[in-house]
Design a protein around this motif. Structure first.
Motif, PDB file in Angstrom:
ATOM      1  N   ASN B  73      -7.275 -27.623   3.034  1.00  0.00           N
ATOM      2  CA  ASN B  73      -8.258 -28.490   4.384  1.00  0.00           C
ATOM      3  C   ASN B  73      -7.210 -29.926   4.327  1.00  0.00           C
ATOM      4  O   ASN B  73      -7.226 -30.245   5.067  1.00  0.00           O
ATOM      5  N   LEU B  74      -7.780 -30.237   3.022  1.00  0.00           N
ATOM      6  CA  LEU B  74      -7.128 -32.136   3.215  1.00  0.00           C
ATOM      7  C   LEU B  74      -5.593 -31.558   3.445  1.00  0.00           C
ATOM      8  O   LEU B  74      -5.235 -32.623   3.561  1.00  0.00           O
ATOM      9  N   GLU B  75      -4.521 -30.887   2.780  1.00  0.00           N
ATOM     10  CA  GLU B  75      -3.730 -31.027   3.094  1.00  0.00           C
ATOM     11  C   GLU B  75      -3.544 -31.170   4.285  1.00  0.00           C
ATOM     12  O   GLU B  75      -2.152 -31.561   5.129  1.00  0.00           O
ATOM     13  N   ARG B  76      -4.011 -30.079   5.254  1.00  0.00           N
ATOM     14  CA  ARG B  76      -3.651 -29.640   6.435  1.00  0.00           C
ATOM     15  C   ARG B  76      -4.278 -31.244   6.818  1.00  0.00           C
ATOM     16  O   ARG B  76      -3.055 -31.449   8.226  1.00  0.00           O
ATOM     17  N   SER B  77      -5.052 -31.880   6.723  1.00  0.00           N
ATOM     18  CA  SER B  77      -4.773 -33.239   7.126  1.00  0.00           C
ATOM     19  C   SER B  77      -3.852 -34.108   7.494  1.00  0.00           C
ATOM     20  O   SER B  77      -3.917 -34.935   8.545  1.00  0.00           O
ATOM     21  N   GLY B  78      -3.236 -34.061   6.260  1.00  0.00           N
ATOM     22  CA  GLY B  78      -1.963 -34.655   6.539  1.00  0.00           C
ATOM     23  C   GLY B  78      -2.169 -36.187   5.887  1.00  0.00           C
ATOM     24  O   GLY B  78      -1.445 -37.039   5.423  1.00  0.00           O
ATOM     25  N   ARG B  79      -3.264 -36.620   5.478  1.00  0.00           N
ATOM     26  CA  ARG B  79      -4.036 -37.728   4.276  1.00  0.00           C
ATOM     27  C   ARG B  79      -3.609 -37.832   3.489  1.00  0.00           C
ATOM     28  O   ARG B  79      -3.433 -38.341   2.522  1.00  0.00           O
ATOM     29  N   PHE B  80      -3.454 -36.311   2.519  1.00  0.00           N
ATOM     30  CA  PHE B  80      -3.956 -36.187   1.372  1.00  0.00           C
ATOM     31  C   PHE B  80      -2.737 -34.687   0.998  1.00  0.00           C
ATOM     32  O   PHE B  80      -2.132 -34.711   2.028  1.00  0.00           O
ATOM     33  N   LYS B  81      -1.910 -35.148  -0.559  1.00  0.00           N
ATOM     34  CA  LYS B  81      -1.555 -34.786  -1.410  1.00  0.00           C
ATOM     35  C   LYS B  81      -1.923 -33.881  -2.040  1.00  0.00           C
ATOM     36  O   LYS B  81      -2.060 -34.530  -3.146  1.00  0.00           O
ATOM     37  N   ALA B  82      -2.498 -32.754  -2.337  1.00  0.00           N
ATOM     38  CA  ALA B  82      -2.775 -31.985  -2.861  1.00  0.00           C
ATOM     39  C   ALA B  82      -1.830 -31.489  -4.617  1.00  0.00           C
ATOM     40  O   ALA B  82      -0.721 -30.534  -3.598  1.00  0.00           O
ATOM     41  N   MET B  83      -2.186 -31.747  -5.679  1.00  0.00           N
ATOM     42  CA  MET B  83      -1.859 -30.665  -6.682  1.00  0.00           C
ATOM     43  C   MET B  83      -1.927 -29.285  -6.484  1.00  0.00           C
ATOM     44  O   MET B  83      -2.950 -28.985  -6.601  1.00  0.00           O
ATOM     45  N   PRO B  84      -0.277 -28.679  -7.051  1.00  0.00           N
ATOM     46  CA  PRO B  84      -0.768 -27.295  -7.286  1.00  0.00           C
ATOM     47  C   PRO B  84      -1.135 -26.974  -8.370  1.00  0.00           C
ATOM     48  O   PRO B  84      -1.137 -27.581  -9.683  1.00  0.00           O
ATOM     49  N   PRO B  85      -2.771 -26.163  -8.344  1.00  0.00           N
ATOM     50  CA  PRO B  85      -2.978 -25.896 -10.023  1.00  0.00           C
ATOM     51  C   PRO B  85      -2.364 -25.510 -10.500  1.00  0.00           C
ATOM     52  O   PRO B  85      -2.708 -25.512 -12.219  1.00  0.00           O
ATOM     53  N   GLY B  86      -0.966 -24.805 -10.564  1.00  0.00           N
ATOM     54  CA  GLY B  86      -0.257 -24.189 -11.391  1.00  0.00           C
ATOM     55  C   GLY B  86       0.468 -25.430 -12.166  1.00  0.00           C
ATOM     56  O   GLY B  86       0.260 -25.601 -13.069  1.00  0.00           O
TER      57      GLY B  86
END
Lengths: 203, 443
Positions: B73-86
């Motif tokens: 969700n947060l990534e799709r908003s374009g406002r966040f860059k989420a860290m891959p869990p790996g």
């Protein structure tokens, strides 16, 4: 190299010459599938006002996708014509056999190739007052859907006006626009688009 | 029963119901679609780490990856860059277990940790904490009681809380979308459905199915009804359907076009396109009094009305100048004013919720793409790069636009952030999908 519309304009007078005087030829049975048969849900001919008893077998020599050059990008004013279709095994000889009129992109202009066809239908309606026709307007998938509903209606109305100019009465003609909702050719390419920009006369 | 078998049985039941014509359903039918989400990873946006929530329910396996839903969700908003869990060095389950140095070294500004435990009367208890890595403190934290069915809704709620705390703007992850699906096109079993799904494309529920064209769905301002166009009587008509009860009524069936319904912001009026007087014009229908008022009268195609958020203006598509362009007219009547001047083809416009932007379909060369126009300076930005992108619709917070695109000859839905940074496909496995419309806020 000549642009596509110019090529068609140059040959259209020849085609109109062919149409005249051939109207009594019995319908030939070409091997190609008629356009109407691609839409299984609306096979014409079941109505009690069927024109086919007057006009013989419909659809011979009508559009095939193979008749449109593959992979070519057309100008917006390109339209399909069965008379220009080199791949057609037969050329339509009776104008009343032709029940589909093709258009250029975002246009409702009836081109020279189709004028005698529409006139022939108009005269047939004028001399058979019990005959009723539904004129459908259709578009290709490009652009917005509701605008295409408007454009399809304009195409159907242009055909209707030309039918009435030959003496057909308004009560004999029902118009409906399906916009881009009922394509006969699937696929997102120039060939499919050309076949979908059309008005169909359904008796 | 495997999923495919289940689907085919559902389809057979639908088929039987359709023998008697159109089938409408209340919004509770089991879902028949499977959704695959593909993201173009954001290279921009606020760095955030959402640690996979630990599953602490004995004897049961997790039905949903809650952290993955939030991350997506947060990534799709374009406002966040989420860290891959790996890439994570540790996977703490609560704030007490966090070693902030682990996250500072990875340049993470914000961290989300959580866990799912067995609940009391409800099935599950979901706890999450949003942490500020720099300040080493909690920004917010909540505990929710929920169940298997509502776990995704809880994940959307958590996404909304995080989005609002970190951007200062309301999230739209708990809202819904409606769209049209075309099934078995080109066969005698061609079917159109109107479907309502979560904003991320999950949980689709068909609310009506027909063998004749369905088009132009639009939400009522309260989010409880949809208006749409149905050709079920072999001619177009405008219908209104309550999505929770399935109850439906036909609003119009005039000669000619009955199309493009659009609810006024107060829900009392329905703008629409009718061609009963010859050519398509914009009309306003009063739903309480059943009265009709013509807004435009022109031989051109006037269609696709949309209301400004304050209800004072209506924009529409018209080809009165040659090709289709966007015009604006006071909703009380007046002279139309042209708004778009770039490009030969601009259509299906709508306002952003704050009234400052328009989004519409624009022709670029031989392609049709989604554009945004800033109404203050009339600057136009093309946000997408497809060949056949259409039907843009703003999210209720104005931060995203959902639209229809074609991928490998198949209609799919995609979303783009209004700043153009992030695009994501919402890929449905079955059918040809189009005409997405984003619901308003309903709470």
């Amino acid at each position: 190299m000549l642009s596509t519309p110019i090529r068609y304009l140059m040959s259209s007078s020849l085609v109109l010459g062919l149409l005249v005087g051939c109207s009594s030829t019995p319908p030939s049975t070409g091997s190609g599938a008629p356009v109407a048969a691609m839409d299984g849900s609306r096979q014409p001919g079941a109505s009690s006002h069927s024109a086919f008893e007057y006009f013989g077998t419909p659809g011979t020599g009508i559009a095939r996708e193979g008749g449109i050059p593959e992979g070519e990008e057309f100008d917006d004013d390109y339209y399909y014509s069965p008379y220009q279709d080199q791949s057609a095994s037969t050329t339509p000889t009776n104008a009343l056999e032709v029940r589909t009129i093709y258009f250029a992109f975002d246009s409702s202009e009836i081109h020279a190739d189709f004028i005698d066809i529409v006139r022939a239908h108009g005269m047939a309606l004028a001399s058979n007052p019990n005959l009723v026709v539904t004129v459908e307007g259709h578009c290709d998938e490009r652009g917005s859907r509701e605008y295409n509903i408007g454009l399809g209606e304009r195409r159907a109305n242009t055909v209707k006006r030309m039918l009435m100019a030959q003496g057909a009465r308004a009560q004999q003609i029902v118009t409906i626009s399906y916009g881009e909702e009922r394509p006969v050719a699937l696929g997102s390419n120039e060939q499919a688009w050309a076949l979908n920009r059309r008005s169909e006369l359904v008796y | 029963m495997d999923h495919q078998q289940e689907t085919s049985i559902i389809m057979r039941i639908l088929w039987l119901l359709l023998m008697v014509g159109v089938w409408s359903a209340p919004l509770s039918a089991s879902s028949v679609h499977t959704i695959r989400i593909t993201t173009e990873a954001s290279q921009h946006g606020l760095p955030i780490a959402i640690v996979p929530f630990t599953w602490e329910v004995p004897g049961r396996s997790p039905p949903e990856d809650v952290a993955a839903v939030v991350r997506n969700n947060l990534e799709r908003s374009g406002r966040f860059k989420a860290m891959p869990p790996g890439d994570m060095l540790a996977r703490p389950r609560s704030a007490e277990e966090v070693n902030f140095a682990d996250w500072r070294i990875l340049n993470m500004e914000n961290l989300v940790v959580g866990r799912i435990e067995a609940g009391g009367s409800d099935e599950f208890q979901v706890t999450f904490q949003l942490l500020d890595v720099g300040k080493q403190e909690q920004i917010t934290g909540y505990r929710f009681n929920t169940n298997r069915q509502d776990l995704r809704a809880t994940a959307h709620h958590i996404s909304d809380i995080i989005f609002e705390r970190l951007t200062g703007e309301r999230g739209a992850f708990s809202t819904r979308i409606a769209y049209i699906t075309s099934l078995n096109e080109g066969t005698s079993n061609h079917r159109l459905t109107l479907t309502v799904a979560d904003a991320d494309g999950h949980n689709p529920q068909t609310i009506i199915e027909s063998s004749e064209p369905l088009m132009s769905p639009t939400w009522s301002p309260d989010g409880r009804r949809l208006a749409y166009v149905s050709f079920e009587n072999r001619r177009p008509g405008i219908w209104i359907q309550e999505i929770f009860t399935g109850r439906r009524t036909q609003v119009t069936s005039f000669t000619g076009i009955n199309g493009a319904p659009a609810w006024s912001p107060d829900g009392r009026l329905l703008a629409m396109t009718l061609s009963k007087e010859g050519s398509p014009d914009i009309f306003v229908f009063d739903l309480e009094r059943s009265t009709l008022r013509a807004l435009t009268r022109h031989f051109a195609i006037d269609t696709e009305p949309a209301w400004s958020p304050d209800g004072k203006q209506i924009i529409f598509t018209s080809d009165r100048g040659g090709g289709p362009q966007i015009y604006q007219i006071p909703s009380s009547g007046g002279e139309p004013k042209r708004l778009t001047f770039e490009g030969p083809y601009n259509a299906r416009a709508s306002y952003s919720p704050d009234g400052r932007l328009l989004t519409y379909v624009t022709r670029v060369g031989r392609n049709f793409r989604i554009a945004v126009q800033d109404l203050r300076n009339n600057q136009v930005r093309v946000l997408t790069d497809g060949r056949l992108d259409e039907s843009p619709s703003f999210s209720p917070n104005g931060k995203m636009i959902i639209y229809a695109t074609r991928v490998d000859g198949k209609g799919e839905l995609a979303a783009v952030s209004t700043d153009g940074r992030v695009r994501q496909r919402l890929a449905l496995q079955r059918g040809d999908v189009r005409e997405p419309v984003w619901s308003p806020y309903t709470r």
